[in-house]
Design an enzyme around this catalytic site. Structure first.
Site, PDB file in Angstrom:
ATOM      1  N   LEU A  29      -3.274   4.717  -0.631  1.00 13.20           N
ATOM      2  CA  LEU A  29      -4.665   4.265  -0.604  1.00 13.20           C
ATOM      3  C   LEU A  29      -4.638   2.786  -0.223  1.00 13.20           C
ATOM      4  CD1 LEU A  29      -6.589   5.924  -3.578  1.00 13.20           C
ATOM      5  CD2 LEU A  29      -6.729   6.423  -1.137  1.00 13.20           C
ATOM      6  N   HIS A  30      -4.588   2.545   1.089  1.00 13.09           N
ATOM      7  CA  HIS A  30      -4.402   1.171   1.581  1.00 13.09           C
ATOM      8  C   HIS A  30      -5.534   0.237   1.151  1.00 13.09           C
ATOM      9  CE1 HIS A  30      -1.387   2.664   4.482  1.00 13.09           C
ATOM     10  NE2 HIS A  30      -2.246   3.603   4.830  1.00 13.09           N
ATOM     11  N   ASP A  31      -6.731   0.526   1.663  1.00 12.97           N
ATOM     12  CA  ASP A  31      -7.814  -0.459   1.569  1.00 12.97           C
ATOM     13  C   ASP A  31      -8.306  -0.729   0.140  1.00 12.97           C
ATOM     14  OD1 ASP A  31      -7.621  -0.748   4.295  1.00 12.97           O
ATOM     15  OD2 ASP A  31      -9.234   0.665   4.743  1.00 12.97           O
ATOM     16  N   CYS A  40      -6.651  -1.425  -2.268  1.00 11.41           N
ATOM     17  CA  CYS A  40      -5.836  -2.514  -2.839  1.00 11.41           C
ATOM     18  C   CYS A  40      -6.571  -3.849  -2.739  1.00 11.41           C
ATOM     19  CB  CYS A  40      -4.480  -2.602  -2.124  1.00 11.41           C
ATOM     20  SG  CYS A  40      -3.406  -1.196  -2.494  1.00 11.41           S
ATOM     21  N   THR A  73       0.824  -1.215   0.000  1.00 12.50           N
ATOM     22  CA  THR A  73       0.000   0.000   0.000  1.00 12.50           C
ATOM     23  C   THR A  73       0.859   1.267   0.000  1.00 12.50           C
ATOM     24  OG1 THR A  73      -0.304   0.158   2.410  1.00 12.50           O
ATOM     25  CG2 THR A  73      -1.829  -1.258   1.199  1.00 12.50           C
TER      26      THR A  73
END
Ligand code: BDR
Ligand code: CA
Length: 310
Positions: A239-241, A243, A193
């Protein structure tokens, strides 16, 4: 046939983008959002989830889940996400009703009601709801098709302590249960991320969509970019989530290794660390597809195209 998913979430601006990406994608059928305490306390993550669904123009039921980790006091992250957890442009008070059933019961019932191997769980926050469901109803464990989650870190190590990533750190006992469950796991750690950084051009593209979704995504990104660029000195924010959702739509964007990953629950110093046997030195059985890289351009191309549909 679209893939049936339940998104378990603690929104969070990046959770919000993930939810919108899922709702914009015909490859996925979002059965429900289940909320958990994480970035902010449960009443706020639940309110935020309802606001995000309303913003999308879709009708997805929202269920509230656990308000505290299995055995620890809740740790939150207002310093990243703001007071509401979804700071950015103000959204209207949601009218979407909250479902009366507890999220954990809903996860259990849904897995029992559908044929085994047809429901994918997508946790974007601490793993409290999933672990509680597994503890309460172990019969559902072999019925889960796959868990694709955002959490952990190895080469990139921690973002909330030197060793641990936030989602795993908040409820390490829950993470331990999930990682030992035997369900096929795909893990999007910070190693991935932190390579999925926003760019100014992309944020402006979102704003230029001229839609309420585009405006919201641009304002959320502007908000949490401040924190990440100050902390990491990077150009944009991870933008972690999203992914997790991008992987379900276009798995070839990601590369990783099928390895053993264990959760540290004993040490105070490294609590919540995902001990990933990347070099396969332990001989322990692989339990997770642990991702290491992402095609950043492909990822943002997908986001732009899909968010533009809402
Ligand atoms: C994770 O923690 C939260 O702050 C984000 O929403 C993401 O799920 C990143 O460590
Ligand atoms: Ca999250």
């Amino acid at each position: 046939m679209p893939r049936k998913i339940i998104i378990d979430t603690d929104p969070g601006q990046d959770d919000a983008v993930a939810i919108l990406l899922a709702l914009a994608s015909p490859e996925l059928e979002v059965l429900a959002l289940t909320t958990v305490a994480g970035n902010v306390p449960l009443p706020l993550t639940t309110r935020n989830a309802r606001q995000i669904v309303e913003l999308s123009g879709h009708q997805i039921p929202v269920y509230a889940g656990c308000d505290a980790p299995l055995r620890r006091k809740l740790v939150t992250a207002e310093y990243v996400h703001g007071k509401t957890g979804l700071d950015g442009i103000p959204l209207p008070e949601p009218s979407l009703p909250l479902q009366p059933q507890h999220a954990v019961d809903h996860i259990i019932d849904t897995l029992r009601a559908h044929p085994a191997g047809t429901i994918t769980l997508c946790p974007l926050g601490p793993l409290t709801n999933i672990a509680t469901a597994f503890l309460r109803a172990p019969d559902i464990i072999p019925r889960v098709a796959e868990i694709v989650l955002m959490g952990g870190a190895y080469f990139e190590v921690g973002n909330v302590t030197p060793a641990a990533e936030f989602n795993i750190y908040v409820d390490p006992e829950a993470a331990d249960i999930v990682f030992k469950s035997g369900v096929p796991l795909v893990v999007m750690p910070l190693d991935v991320t932190h390579k999925a950084l926003t760019s100014r051009a992309w944020v402006e593209e979102m704003r230029a969509l001229g839609t309420p979704v585009g405006q919201a995504v641009a304002s959320w990104t502007d908000f949490f970019e401040r924190f990440d660029t100050a902390k990491y000195g990077s150009e944009g924010a991870p933008l972690h989530d999203p992914c997790v959702i991008a992987y379900l739509i276009e798995p070839a964007l990601f590369h990783g290794r099928h390895i053993n990953v264990e959760i540290e629950t004993g040490s105070e110093l490294t609590l919540g660390m995902t001990v990933a046997d990347w070099w396969r030195v332990t001989g322990r059985e692989p339990n997770a597809m642990f991702m290491g890289s992402v095609d950043r351009e492909g990822f943002y191309r997908l986001l732009t195209e899909r968010l533009g549909r809402l």
